[in-house]
Design a protein around this motif. Sequence first.
Motif, PDB file in Angstrom:
ATOM      1  N   LYS A 168       0.828  -1.200   0.000  1.00  0.00           N
ATOM      2  CA  LYS A 168       0.000   0.000   0.000  1.00  0.00           C
ATOM      3  C   LYS A 168       0.866   1.256   0.000  1.00  0.00           C
ATOM      4  O   LYS A 168       0.621   2.201  -0.761  1.00  0.00           O
ATOM      5  CB  LYS A 168      -0.918  -0.002   1.237  1.00  0.00           C
ATOM      6  N   LYS A 169       1.887   1.266   0.839  1.00  0.00           N
ATOM      7  CA  LYS A 169       2.760   2.429   0.954  1.00  0.00           C
ATOM      8  C   LYS A 169       3.554   2.648  -0.323  1.00  0.00           C
ATOM      9  O   LYS A 169       3.687   3.785  -0.804  1.00  0.00           O
ATOM     10  CB  LYS A 169       3.707   2.252   2.143  1.00  0.00           C
ATOM     11  N   PHE A 170       4.063   1.574  -0.909  1.00  0.00           N
ATOM     12  CA  PHE A 170       4.835   1.696  -2.149  1.00  0.00           C
ATOM     13  C   PHE A 170       3.940   2.153  -3.298  1.00  0.00           C
ATOM     14  O   PHE A 170       4.327   3.012  -4.092  1.00  0.00           O
ATOM     15  CB  PHE A 170       5.484   0.361  -2.496  1.00  0.00           C
ATOM     16  N   SER A 171       2.736   1.615  -3.370  1.00  0.00           N
ATOM     17  CA  SER A 171       1.799   2.016  -4.422  1.00  0.00           C
ATOM     18  C   SER A 171       1.458   3.495  -4.315  1.00  0.00           C
ATOM     19  O   SER A 171       1.380   4.213  -5.318  1.00  0.00           O
ATOM     20  CB  SER A 171       0.527   1.176  -4.332  1.00  0.00           C
ATOM     21  N   ALA A 172       1.255   3.975  -3.085  1.00  0.00           N
ATOM     22  CA  ALA A 172       0.952   5.398  -2.879  1.00  0.00           C
ATOM     23  C   ALA A 172       2.129   6.266  -3.299  1.00  0.00           C
ATOM     24  O   ALA A 172       1.953   7.340  -3.897  1.00  0.00           O
ATOM     25  CB  ALA A 172       0.603   5.644  -1.410  1.00  0.00           C
ATOM     26  N   ALA A 173       3.342   5.801  -3.009  1.00  0.00           N
ATOM     27  CA  ALA A 173       4.537   6.558  -3.399  1.00  0.00           C
ATOM     28  C   ALA A 173       4.658   6.637  -4.914  1.00  0.00           C
ATOM     29  O   ALA A 173       4.987   7.695  -5.469  1.00  0.00           O
ATOM     30  CB  ALA A 173       5.782   5.914  -2.791  1.00  0.00           C
ATOM     31  N   MET A 174       4.381   5.526  -5.602  1.00  0.00           N
ATOM     32  CA  MET A 174       4.435   5.520  -7.072  1.00  0.00           C
ATOM     33  C   MET A 174       3.351   6.432  -7.649  1.00  0.00           C
ATOM     34  O   MET A 174       3.587   7.158  -8.622  1.00  0.00           O
ATOM     35  CB  MET A 174       4.274   4.100  -7.590  1.00  0.00           C
ATOM     36  N   ALA A 175       2.165   6.409  -7.042  1.00  0.00           N
ATOM     37  CA  ALA A 175       1.077   7.264  -7.516  1.00  0.00           C
ATOM     38  C   ALA A 175       1.439   8.735  -7.374  1.00  0.00           C
ATOM     39  O   ALA A 175       1.128   9.554  -8.250  1.00  0.00           O
ATOM     40  CB  ALA A 175      -0.207   6.946  -6.752  1.00  0.00           C
ATOM     41  N   GLU A 176       2.091   9.090  -6.276  1.00  0.00           N
ATOM     42  CA  GLU A 176       2.505  10.480  -6.064  1.00  0.00           C
ATOM     43  C   GLU A 176       3.493  10.930  -7.141  1.00  0.00           C
ATOM     44  O   GLU A 176       3.537  12.106  -7.497  1.00  0.00           O
ATOM     45  CB  GLU A 176       3.137  10.637  -4.685  1.00  0.00           C
ATOM     46  N   MET A 177       4.276  10.002  -7.658  1.00  0.00           N
ATOM     47  CA  MET A 177       5.235  10.324  -8.717  1.00  0.00           C
ATOM     48  C   MET A 177       4.597  10.274 -10.094  1.00  0.00           C
ATOM     49  O   MET A 177       5.262  10.512 -11.104  1.00  0.00           O
ATOM     50  CB  MET A 177       6.434   9.366  -8.653  1.00  0.00           C
ATOM     51  N   GLY A 178       3.301   9.955 -10.155  1.00  0.00           N
ATOM     52  CA  GLY A 178       2.584   9.980 -11.422  1.00  0.00           C
ATOM     53  C   GLY A 178       2.427   8.640 -12.092  1.00  0.00           C
ATOM     54  O   GLY A 178       1.954   8.569 -13.239  1.00  0.00           O
ATOM     55  N   ALA A 179       2.797   7.548 -11.431  1.00  0.00           N
ATOM     56  CA  ALA A 179       2.700   6.226 -12.039  1.00  0.00           C
ATOM     57  C   ALA A 179       1.243   5.781 -12.111  1.00  0.00           C
ATOM     58  O   ALA A 179       0.516   5.868 -11.119  1.00  0.00           O
ATOM     59  CB  ALA A 179       3.519   5.214 -11.253  1.00  0.00           C
ATOM     60  N   PRO A 180       0.781   5.308 -13.274  1.00  0.00           N
ATOM     61  CA  PRO A 180      -0.582   4.794 -13.409  1.00  0.00           C
ATOM     62  C   PRO A 180      -0.668   3.341 -12.963  1.00  0.00           C
ATOM     63  O   PRO A 180       0.317   2.749 -12.523  1.00  0.00           O
ATOM     64  CB  PRO A 180      -0.840   4.919 -14.908  1.00  0.00           C
ATOM     65  N   GLY A 181      -1.855   2.763 -13.074  1.00  0.00           N
ATOM     66  CA  GLY A 181      -2.023   1.345 -12.796  1.00  0.00           C
ATOM     67  C   GLY A 181      -2.845   1.072 -11.552  1.00  0.00           C
ATOM     68  O   GLY A 181      -2.969   1.925 -10.658  1.00  0.00           O
ATOM     69  N   SER A 182      -3.422  -0.125 -11.512  1.00  0.00           N
ATOM     70  CA  SER A 182      -4.172  -0.620 -10.367  1.00  0.00           C
ATOM     71  C   SER A 182      -3.501  -1.891  -9.879  1.00  0.00           C
ATOM     72  O   SER A 182      -2.825  -2.573 -10.653  1.00  0.00           O
ATOM     73  CB  SER A 182      -5.629  -0.914 -10.758  1.00  0.00           C
ATOM     74  N   SER A 183      -3.709  -2.237  -8.610  1.00  0.00           N
ATOM     75  CA  SER A 183      -2.993  -3.405  -8.090  1.00  0.00           C
ATOM     76  C   SER A 183      -3.776  -4.112  -6.993  1.00  0.00           C
ATOM     77  O   SER A 183      -4.612  -3.515  -6.310  1.00  0.00           O
ATOM     78  CB  SER A 183      -1.610  -3.005  -7.580  1.00  0.00           C
ATOM     79  N   TRP A 184      -3.457  -5.411  -6.834  1.00  0.00           N
ATOM     80  CA  TRP A 184      -4.098  -6.282  -5.853  1.00  0.00           C
ATOM     81  C   TRP A 184      -3.066  -7.278  -5.341  1.00  0.00           C
ATOM     82  O   TRP A 184      -2.021  -7.492  -5.958  1.00  0.00           O
ATOM     83  CB  TRP A 184      -5.249  -7.086  -6.483  1.00  0.00           C
ATOM     84  N   LEU A 185      -3.376  -7.933  -4.242  1.00  0.00           N
ATOM     85  CA  LEU A 185      -2.649  -9.102  -3.803  1.00  0.00           C
ATOM     86  C   LEU A 185      -3.589 -10.296  -3.902  1.00  0.00           C
ATOM     87  O   LEU A 185      -4.738 -10.221  -3.440  1.00  0.00           O
ATOM     88  CB  LEU A 185      -2.158  -8.949  -2.356  1.00  0.00           C
ATOM     89  N   PHE A 186      -3.138 -11.373  -4.553  1.00  0.00           N
ATOM     90  CA  PHE A 186      -3.908 -12.608  -4.678  1.00  0.00           C
ATOM     91  C   PHE A 186      -3.283 -13.666  -3.774  1.00  0.00           C
ATOM     92  O   PHE A 186      -2.116 -14.014  -3.942  1.00  0.00           O
ATOM     93  CB  PHE A 186      -3.878 -13.139  -6.120  1.00  0.00           C
ATOM     94  N   TYR A 187      -4.079 -14.189  -2.819  1.00  0.00           N
ATOM     95  CA  TYR A 187      -3.603 -15.225  -1.919  1.00  0.00           C
ATOM     96  C   TYR A 187      -4.127 -16.583  -2.388  1.00  0.00           C
ATOM     97  O   TYR A 187      -5.341 -16.805  -2.382  1.00  0.00           O
ATOM     98  CB  TYR A 187      -4.071 -14.933  -0.490  1.00  0.00           C
TER      99      TYR A 187
END
Length: 254
Positions: A168-187
């Motif tokens: 979650k934290k890494f995804s938020a950091a990438m989003a702040e830098m303008g990175a697109p995309g959606s993500s999930w964790l599959f267990y």
Amino acid sequence: MNRIHTAVSGLTAVALSLSMTARADNHEEAAAVPVELYVCTYREGKGPEDLAKANKEFVKWAKKNEMGYTSWTITPQFRTSDEPFDVGWIGSWTDGKTFGAGMDAWTTDPGDAGKAFDETVDCNGAHMLAASVPVRAPDGPPRDGLVWFSSCTLQEGKNSMEAYEAHKKFSAAMAEMGAPGSSWLFYPGLGAGDTDFHYFSVVAFNNYAELGAGWEIYNNGDGWKKAMEILWPVTSCDSPRLYDAKLVFEGNGR
């Protein structure tokens, strides 16, 4: 399970725990949903045109037996493996109840769609149910685009909740830098068998332009530094396998 692992246990309980305890940035629960994965090969003499016809039969069946189910086909684009893989299927239900009702309907009477799929593709021995938890959820179900699967293993002494929060934290950091995309964790859950990893990190893009933008931010921006700082101390994920994804049917309730 090797076919699904190279292509795209007990951790289902962990995922359900996440659905009750993990909180998104807006303090809403990050609910887990059931997702099924098929890995298939074309039968002799069959190909994408035949699958397209089978998909049309499935849409007819799904409209008649609507159970909150959305599905996509995926074809390998960037992937290296000795395991055969022509086409895959990803299906997502809205919750466990719709999963149960949908499976009852399909196994009881798949109609012409079941026959069409059986004549077109061989998916025997590669069917898995996973619990999907959103990391960076889109506004609605993804449509046509790209999806990648990366197998992740917890670092020694770390747990699934710590990994989820790191993603979650890494995804938020990438989003702040303008990175697109959606993500999930599959267990991995039913049908997974013995696994040598803990979960899949799944990322979707609308097109290659978005993928390229994210690649640039990660490799030539600060993305890799953020990964070293946030993700790598908690979890280790292997090189992603990338697939072209095509929406087959979008169910209600999504």
